[in-house]
Design a protein around this motif. Structure first.
Motif, mmCIF file in Angstrom:
data_model
loop_
_atom_site.group_PDB
_atom_site.id
_atom_site.type_symbol
_atom_site.label_atom_id
_atom_site.label_comp_id
_atom_site.label_asym_id
_atom_site.label_seq_id
_atom_site.Cartn_x
_atom_site.Cartn_y
_atom_site.Cartn_z
ATOM 1 N N MET A 1 -74.010 -102.741 -29.622
ATOM 2 C CA MET A 1 -74.760 -103.815 -28.998
ATOM 3 C C MET A 1 -73.980 -104.287 -27.769
ATOM 4 N N SER A 2 -74.659 -104.422 -26.632
ATOM 5 C CA SER A 2 -73.991 -104.825 -25.399
ATOM 6 C C SER A 2 -73.552 -106.285 -25.472
ATOM 7 N N ASP A 3 -72.608 -106.627 -24.610
ATOM 8 C CA ASP A 3 -72.128 -108.013 -24.575
ATOM 9 C C ASP A 3 -73.241 -108.978 -24.182
ATOM 10 N N PHE A 4 -74.146 -108.543 -23.306
ATOM 11 C CA PHE A 4 -75.269 -109.395 -22.926
ATOM 12 C C PHE A 4 -76.180 -109.653 -24.122
ATOM 13 N N ALA A 5 -76.462 -108.615 -24.876
ATOM 14 C CA ALA A 5 -77.327 -108.774 -26.045
ATOM 15 C C ALA A 5 -76.661 -109.679 -27.086
ATOM 16 N N LYS A 6 -75.348 -109.546 -27.247
ATOM 17 C CA LYS A 6 -74.624 -110.418 -28.190
ATOM 18 C C LYS A 6 -74.693 -111.870 -27.739
ATOM 19 N N SER A 7 -74.523 -112.098 -26.448
ATOM 20 C CA SER A 7 -74.609 -113.465 -25.913
ATOM 21 C C SER A 7 -75.995 -114.054 -26.121
ATOM 22 N N LEU A 8 -77.024 -113.232 -25.887
ATOM 23 C CA LEU A 8 -78.398 -113.702 -26.101
ATOM 24 C C LEU A 8 -78.650 -114.027 -27.571
ATOM 25 N N GLU A 9 -78.096 -113.215 -28.463
ATOM 26 C CA GLU A 9 -78.267 -113.449 -29.902
ATOM 27 C C GLU A 9 -77.598 -114.750 -30.331
ATOM 28 N N VAL A 10 -76.393 -114.994 -29.852
ATOM 29 C CA VAL A 10 -75.684 -116.230 -30.196
ATOM 30 C C VAL A 10 -76.434 -117.443 -29.649
ATOM 31 N N SER A 11 -76.866 -117.364 -28.383
ATOM 32 C CA SER A 11 -77.604 -118.481 -27.779
ATOM 33 C C SER A 11 -78.918 -118.745 -28.499
ATOM 34 N N SER A 12 -79.632 -117.689 -28.823
ATOM 35 C CA SER A 12 -80.925 -117.886 -29.497
ATOM 36 C C SER A 12 -80.738 -118.440 -30.906
ATOM 37 N N SER A 13 -79.663 -118.056 -31.589
ATOM 38 C CA SER A 13 -79.424 -118.626 -32.916
ATOM 39 C C SER A 13 -79.096 -120.115 -32.798
ATOM 40 N N GLY A 14 -78.367 -120.484 -31.744
ATOM 41 C CA GLY A 14 -78.091 -121.896 -31.501
ATOM 42 C C GLY A 14 -79.358 -122.679 -31.192
ATOM 43 N N LEU A 15 -80.260 -122.069 -30.422
ATOM 44 C CA LEU A 15 -81.545 -122.707 -30.126
ATOM 45 C C LEU A 15 -82.347 -122.956 -31.399
ATOM 46 N N ARG A 16 -82.407 -121.944 -32.260
ATOM 47 C CA ARG A 16 -83.153 -122.099 -33.520
ATOM 48 C C ARG A 16 -82.531 -123.178 -34.407
ATOM 49 N N ALA A 17 -81.204 -123.193 -34.487
ATOM 50 C CA ALA A 17 -80.517 -124.168 -35.340
ATOM 51 C C ALA A 17 -80.741 -125.594 -34.828
ATOM 52 N N GLN A 18 -80.620 -125.791 -33.519
ATOM 53 C CA GLN A 18 -80.822 -127.141 -32.972
ATOM 54 C C GLN A 18 -82.283 -127.568 -33.061
ATOM 55 N N ALA A 19 -83.207 -126.636 -32.908
ATOM 56 C CA ALA A 19 -84.630 -126.965 -33.061
ATOM 57 C C ALA A 19 -84.917 -127.406 -34.492
ATOM 58 N N ASN A 20 -84.316 -126.721 -35.458
ATOM 59 C CA ASN A 20 -84.482 -127.097 -36.861
ATOM 60 C C ASN A 20 -83.895 -128.484 -37.111
ATOM 61 N N ARG A 21 -82.723 -128.732 -36.551
ATOM 62 C CA ARG A 21 -82.093 -130.050 -36.699
ATOM 63 C C ARG A 21 -82.975 -131.133 -36.087
ATOM 64 N N LEU A 22 -83.513 -130.890 -34.883
ATOM 65 C CA LEU A 22 -84.385 -131.866 -34.233
ATOM 66 C C LEU A 22 -85.640 -132.144 -35.055
ATOM 67 N N ARG A 23 -86.167 -131.111 -35.690
ATOM 68 C CA ARG A 23 -87.359 -131.290 -36.525
ATOM 69 C C ARG A 23 -87.072 -132.264 -37.670
ATOM 70 N N HIS A 24 -85.932 -132.095 -38.325
ATOM 71 C CA HIS A 24 -85.594 -132.984 -39.442
ATOM 72 C C HIS A 24 -85.238 -134.390 -38.959
#
Length: 130
Positions: A1-24
């Motif tokens: 997996m390229s470094d760009f793809a890894k960065s996108l995966e980490v950022s998107s997981s952070g987006l999902r986690a914060q969206a879930n937190r905001l929902r609660h």
């Protein structure tokens, strides 16, 4: 997996986690005046997929805050006891609003990181095509 793809995966997981937190957090704010409502809590966990995948972020299962419920004196309330009291919620609006602001800023930071990584990846692809 390229470094760009890894960065996108980490950022998107952070987006999902914060969206879930905001929902609660928004559910807590919406139910601040609901009798008997217990504040919902989420925390973050690191999820490792494999050695070549980056560490990502996810939220833990929702827990209910077990602190005492506020006792409200209102003899006219339908849930009031003979003493005129009922159990309110344990939501503190100041804490919820501060947490929501923090989650919003973290979401925006992850979004900015995602956008920057995407732009860098696109720029690299343009250079490789030349």
């Amino acid at each position: 997996m390229s470094d760009f793809a890894k960065s996108l995966e980490v950022s998107s997981s952070g987006l999902r986690a914060q969206a879930n937190r905001l929902r609660h957090l928004s559910e807590n704010i919406s139910n601040a005046d609901t009798p008997g409502y217990r504040r919902k809590l989420v925390s973050f966990e690191t999820a490792f997929v494999s050695d070549d995948m980056p560490a990502t972020v996810k939220t833990s299962p929702v827990r209910l805050d077990q602190s005492e419920l506020e006792t409200v004196y209102d003899p006219s309330h339908p849930l009031a006891s003979e003493a005129g009291e009922y159990q309110g919620s344990n939501v503190n609006l100041l804490i919820e609003l501060a947490d929501a602001k923090e989650a919003q800023r973290s979401y925006e930071a992850n979004l900015k990181m995602f956008e920057q990584t995407r732009k860098m990846s696109a720029g690299l692809m343009d250079l490789l095509r030349r």
